[in-house]
Design a protein around this motif. Structure first.
Motif, PDB file in Angstrom:
ATOM      1  N   GLY A  55       0.782  -1.222   0.000  1.00  0.00           N
ATOM      2  CA  GLY A  55       0.000   0.000   0.000  1.00  0.00           C
ATOM      3  C   GLY A  55       0.820   1.282   0.000  1.00  0.00           C
ATOM      4  N   GLN A  56       2.152   1.145   0.135  1.00  0.00           N
ATOM      5  CA  GLN A  56       2.990   2.344   0.161  1.00  0.00           C
ATOM      6  C   GLN A  56       3.190   2.867  -1.263  1.00  0.00           C
ATOM      7  OE1 GLN A  56       2.636   3.035   3.460  1.00  0.00           O
ATOM      8  NE2 GLN A  56       4.695   3.908   3.370  1.00  0.00           N
ATOM      9  N   THR A  57       3.406   4.171  -1.353  1.00  0.00           N
ATOM     10  CA  THR A  57       3.580   4.831  -2.638  1.00  0.00           C
ATOM     11  C   THR A  57       5.040   4.763  -3.076  1.00  0.00           C
ATOM     12  OG1 THR A  57       1.743   6.311  -2.126  1.00  0.00           O
ATOM     13  CG2 THR A  57       3.290   7.059  -3.813  1.00  0.00           C
ATOM     14  N   GLY A  58       5.259   4.456  -4.350  1.00  0.00           N
ATOM     15  CA  GLY A  58       6.615   4.334  -4.884  1.00  0.00           C
ATOM     16  C   GLY A  58       7.304   5.690  -5.029  1.00  0.00           C
ATOM     17  N   THR A  59       8.567   5.656  -5.399  1.00  0.00           N
ATOM     18  CA  THR A  59       9.359   6.884  -5.500  1.00  0.00           C
ATOM     19  C   THR A  59      10.069   7.007  -6.845  1.00  0.00           C
ATOM     20  OG1 THR A  59      11.201   5.756  -4.397  1.00  0.00           O
ATOM     21  CG2 THR A  59       9.749   7.070  -3.003  1.00  0.00           C
ATOM     22  N   ALA A  60       9.458   6.456  -7.897  1.00  0.00           N
ATOM     23  CA  ALA A  60      10.105   6.500  -9.209  1.00  0.00           C
ATOM     24  C   ALA A  60       9.956   7.869  -9.873  1.00  0.00           C
ATOM     25  CB  ALA A  60       9.548   5.405 -10.112  1.00  0.00           C
ATOM     26  N   CYS A  61       8.725   8.394  -9.887  1.00  0.00           N
ATOM     27  CA  CYS A  61       8.497   9.609 -10.681  1.00  0.00           C
ATOM     28  C   CYS A  61       7.373  10.448 -10.079  1.00  0.00           C
ATOM     29  CB  CYS A  61       8.142   9.215 -12.116  1.00  0.00           C
ATOM     30  SG  CYS A  61       8.150  10.620 -13.265  1.00  0.00           S
ATOM     31  N   ALA A  62       7.605  11.765 -10.009  1.00  0.00           N
ATOM     32  CA  ALA A  62       6.591  12.704  -9.517  1.00  0.00           C
ATOM     33  C   ALA A  62       6.367  13.797 -10.557  1.00  0.00           C
ATOM     34  CB  ALA A  62       7.030  13.317  -8.192  1.00  0.00           C
ATOM     35  N   LEU A  63       5.192  14.410 -10.498  1.00  0.00           N
ATOM     36  CA  LEU A  63       4.854  15.538 -11.361  1.00  0.00           C
ATOM     37  C   LEU A  63       4.591  16.753 -10.483  1.00  0.00           C
ATOM     38  CD1 LEU A  63       4.041  16.757 -14.140  1.00  0.00           C
ATOM     39  CD2 LEU A  63       1.719  15.909 -13.722  1.00  0.00           C
ATOM     40  N   GLY A 124      -0.378   6.228 -16.245  1.00  0.00           N
ATOM     41  CA  GLY A 124       0.429   5.296 -15.451  1.00  0.00           C
ATOM     42  C   GLY A 124       1.874   5.692 -15.227  1.00  0.00           C
ATOM     43  N   ARG A 125       2.180   6.996 -15.291  1.00  0.00           N
ATOM     44  CA  ARG A 125       3.586   7.430 -15.197  1.00  0.00           C
ATOM     45  C   ARG A 125       4.017   7.828 -13.787  1.00  0.00           C
ATOM     46  NH1 ARG A 125       7.884   9.449 -18.287  1.00  0.00           N
ATOM     47  NH2 ARG A 125       8.892  11.348 -17.520  1.00  0.00           N
ATOM     48  N   TYR A 126       3.100   8.330 -12.960  1.00  0.00           N
ATOM     49  CA  TYR A 126       3.505   9.039 -11.742  1.00  0.00           C
ATOM     50  C   TYR A 126       3.133   8.312 -10.446  1.00  0.00           C
ATOM     51  CZ  TYR A 126       4.152  12.785 -15.092  1.00  0.00           C
ATOM     52  OH  TYR A 126       4.568  13.522 -16.176  1.00  0.00           O
ATOM     53  N   CYS A 150      -5.524  13.045 -13.765  1.00  0.00           N
ATOM     54  CA  CYS A 150      -4.425  12.711 -12.841  1.00  0.00           C
ATOM     55  C   CYS A 150      -4.559  11.285 -12.318  1.00  0.00           C
ATOM     56  CB  CYS A 150      -4.410  13.678 -11.655  1.00  0.00           C
ATOM     57  SG  CYS A 150      -3.773  15.317 -12.055  1.00  0.00           S
ATOM     58  N   GLN A 151      -5.789  10.912 -11.994  1.00  0.00           N
ATOM     59  CA  GLN A 151      -6.014   9.564 -11.471  1.00  0.00           C
ATOM     60  C   GLN A 151      -5.535   8.505 -12.466  1.00  0.00           C
ATOM     61  OE1 GLN A 151     -10.150   8.765 -10.504  1.00  0.00           O
ATOM     62  NE2 GLN A 151      -9.571   7.431  -8.810  1.00  0.00           N
ATOM     63  N   LYS A 152      -5.805   8.750 -13.743  1.00  0.00           N
ATOM     64  CA  LYS A 152      -5.365   7.805 -14.789  1.00  0.00           C
ATOM     65  C   LYS A 152      -3.844   7.797 -14.936  1.00  0.00           C
ATOM     66  CE  LYS A 152      -9.480   7.934 -17.798  1.00  0.00           C
ATOM     67  NZ  LYS A 152     -10.218   9.174 -17.466  1.00  0.00           N
ATOM     68  N   ALA A 153      -3.210   8.908 -14.550  1.00  0.00           N
ATOM     69  CA  ALA A 153      -1.758   9.037 -14.729  1.00  0.00           C
ATOM     70  C   ALA A 153      -0.964   8.413 -13.588  1.00  0.00           C
ATOM     71  CB  ALA A 153      -1.386  10.513 -14.874  1.00  0.00           C
ATOM     72  N   LEU A 154      -1.668   7.906 -12.561  1.00  0.00           N
ATOM     73  CA  LEU A 154      -0.967   7.352 -11.396  1.00  0.00           C
ATOM     74  C   LEU A 154      -0.509   5.923 -11.629  1.00  0.00           C
ATOM     75  CD1 LEU A 154      -3.203   8.594  -8.418  1.00  0.00           C
ATOM     76  CD2 LEU A 154      -1.012   9.545  -9.185  1.00  0.00           C
ATOM     77  N   ARG A 155       0.645   5.606 -11.016  1.00  0.00           N
ATOM     78  CA  ARG A 155       1.099   4.227 -10.922  1.00  0.00           C
ATOM     79  C   ARG A 155       0.320   3.547  -9.786  1.00  0.00           C
ATOM     80  NH1 ARG A 155       6.711   3.397 -12.529  1.00  0.00           N
ATOM     81  NH2 ARG A 155       7.102   2.444 -10.509  1.00  0.00           N
ATOM     82  N   PRO A 156       0.451   2.219  -9.639  1.00  0.00           N
ATOM     83  CA  PRO A 156      -0.224   1.547  -8.526  1.00  0.00           C
ATOM     84  C   PRO A 156       0.149   2.192  -7.180  1.00  0.00           C
ATOM     85  CG  PRO A 156       0.639  -0.079 -10.057  1.00  0.00           C
ATOM     86  CD  PRO A 156       1.127   1.264 -10.537  1.00  0.00           C
TER      87      PRO A 156
END
Length: 220
Positions: A55-63, A124-126, A150-156
């Protein structure tokens, strides 16, 4: 809002920001002194969600939305994420960001010159989409539509974070920069219309008494 009114609402804001100096003080309307308090509050807020584990949020990419010269990218997002994209309506600010961000700017993926009402973030980028002090530049309908995109642009397990001024009651227009300030119940209603849930919300502390309350909302 009628089409003509809507068009001038956006074009007047573009004109306003075109005349603002590309500095931290300019980005903060003369309140450059609050930048560190703001960043520290945001960092504590964001750290609740980031990391390994279920459930934690990843740290690959932010906008960074309404990024200006990259104040938030430099001190909040680039230290926490591997890559950051910046979007702003003012090209001069994005140009300035390239020097302001220094070495760490090499980890910027994209500089996007666009108003948020026109931005379609890549699907699915952010991991995190950070929207600070800019929702007042969107009409209600455009804000709802943007949050849906934005919701569509989120990663899992990705997050949309809104950090913004909150009016005491109703909607307060600002003729100077062509924006509005909404009360919290209106922001909640627009978030709900966009189909997002509020995971966590808090008020930024230690800001000057004379400015609006600032609230941060984590949405998914």
């Amino acid at each position: 809002m009628a089409d003509a009114g809507e068009t001038s609402f956006y074009s007047n804001a573009v004109d306003y920001w075109r005349d603002v100096p590309p500095t931290v003080d300019g980005m903060l309307g003369g309140y450059g002194s609050i930048s560190s308090i703001d960043i520290n509050g945001s960092k504590a807020f964001l750290r609740k969600f980031l990391g390994e584990g279920e459930g934690q949020t990843g740290t690959a990419c932010a906008l960074d939305c309404g990024a200006g010269i990259g104040r938030i990218s430099k001190r909040l997002l680039l230290p926490l994420f591997r890559s950051v994209d910046l979007v702003d309506v003012t090209q001069e600010f994005l140009d300035k960001a390239k020097t302001y961000l220094g070495e760490e700017g090499q980890r910027v993926g994209r500089y996007l010159c666009s108003g948020l009402q026109d931005l379609v973030p890549e699907s699915g980028r952010y991991d995190v989409i950070w929207i600070q002090w800019v929702i007042g530049h969107l009409t209600d309908d455009h804000l709802v539509d943007f949050l849906r995109r934005c919701q569509k642009a989120l990663r899992p397990n990705g997050l949309v974070v809104i950090k913004d001024n909150v009016a005491f009651e109703g909607v307060v227009p600002d003729e100077v920069d062509s924006s509005v300030c909404r009360d919290l119940s209106i922001v909640h209603a627009l978030v709900g219309r966009a189909g997002l849930q509020i995971l966590h919300e808090e008020q930024q502390t230690d800001f000057p008494k004379e400015i609006y309350q600032v609230h941060t909302l984590a949405l998914r």
